[in-house]
Write a protein that holds these residues in place. Structure first.
Motif, short mmCIF file in Angstrom:
data_model
loop_
_atom_site.label_atom_id
_atom_site.label_comp_id
_atom_site.label_asym_id
_atom_site.label_seq_id
_atom_site.Cartn_x
_atom_site.Cartn_y
_atom_site.Cartn_z
N ASP A 71 0.88 -1.16 0.00
CA ASP A 71 0.00 0.00 0.00
C ASP A 71 0.92 1.22 0.00
O ASP A 71 1.49 1.56 1.04
N ASN A 72 1.05 1.85 -1.15
CA ASN A 72 1.99 2.96 -1.27
C ASN A 72 1.61 4.12 -0.36
O ASN A 72 2.47 4.79 0.21
N ALA A 73 0.32 4.35 -0.23
CA ALA A 73 -0.13 5.48 0.58
C ALA A 73 0.26 5.31 2.04
O ALA A 73 0.54 6.29 2.74
N LYS A 74 0.27 4.07 2.49
CA LYS A 74 0.62 3.79 3.89
C LYS A 74 2.08 3.37 4.04
O LYS A 74 2.52 3.13 5.16
N ASN A 75 2.80 3.28 2.91
CA ASN A 75 4.20 2.82 2.94
C ASN A 75 4.33 1.52 3.72
O ASN A 75 5.22 1.36 4.57
N THR A 76 3.44 0.62 3.41
CA THR A 76 3.35 -0.65 4.14
C THR A 76 3.30 -1.80 3.14
O THR A 76 2.64 -1.70 2.11
N VAL A 77 4.00 -2.85 3.46
CA VAL A 77 3.96 -4.08 2.68
C VAL A 77 3.30 -5.16 3.53
O VAL A 77 3.58 -5.26 4.73
N TYR A 78 2.47 -5.94 2.90
CA TYR A 78 1.69 -6.96 3.61
C TYR A 78 2.10 -8.36 3.16
O TYR A 78 2.57 -8.56 2.04
N LEU A 79 1.87 -9.31 4.03
CA LEU A 79 1.97 -10.73 3.68
C LEU A 79 0.67 -11.39 4.10
O LEU A 79 0.42 -11.59 5.29
N GLU A 80 -0.15 -11.67 3.11
CA GLU A 80 -1.42 -12.35 3.35
C GLU A 80 -1.13 -13.86 3.33
O GLU A 80 -0.59 -14.38 2.35
N MET A 81 -1.49 -14.53 4.41
CA MET A 81 -1.21 -15.96 4.54
C MET A 81 -2.52 -16.71 4.72
O MET A 81 -3.24 -16.46 5.69
N ASN A 82 -2.82 -17.59 3.80
CA ASN A 82 -4.05 -18.36 3.83
C ASN A 82 -3.75 -19.85 3.95
O ASN A 82 -2.63 -20.29 3.65
#
Length: 120
Positions: A71-82
């Motif tokens: 999310d560029n706006a939040k300067n955050t990278v996520y790891l979605e784990m299912n």
């Protein structure tokens, strides 16, 4: 300098999902990866995001279950784990570097980690 702060870890049952976050601040960085390390095992790269192109990398052990995104706006990278499995239990770390290196030690910037525990 780049500061990385992970969050979102926790305990879930097998088959469940979690989303880890890696909030970045400071200077710009080229690529961001997620690693994990279980007790007695080597640290393993589980995802990498090439920020310039949006390309991603996953090893076979998590391919189809884990998704890295930003999310560029939040300067955050996520790891979605299912569809989490007990063998996914580990401390998860995010790290930033100029390339998607395989070795954690090659990453110039690293977070403090967040624990993920998956029970059967």
């Amino acid at each position: 300098q780049v500061q990385l702060v992970e969050s979102g870890g926790g305990s879930v049952q097998a088959g469940g999902s979690l989303r880890l976050s890696c909030a970045a601040s400071g200077d710009t960085y080229g690529n961001l990866a997620w690693f994990r390390q279980a007790p007695g095992k080597e640290r393993e790269r589980v995802a990498c995001l090439y920020l310039s192109t949006g390309s991603t990398y996953y090893p076979d052990s998590v391919k189809g279950r884990f998704t890295i995104s930003r999310d560029n706006a939040k300067n955050t990278v996520y790891l979605e784990m299912n569809n989490l499995k007990p063998e996914d239990t580990a401390m998860y770390y995010c790290a930033a570097a100029r390339a998607c290196f395989a070795r954690y030690s090659d990453y110039q910037y690293r977070g403090q980690g967040t624990q993920v525990t998956v029970s059967s």
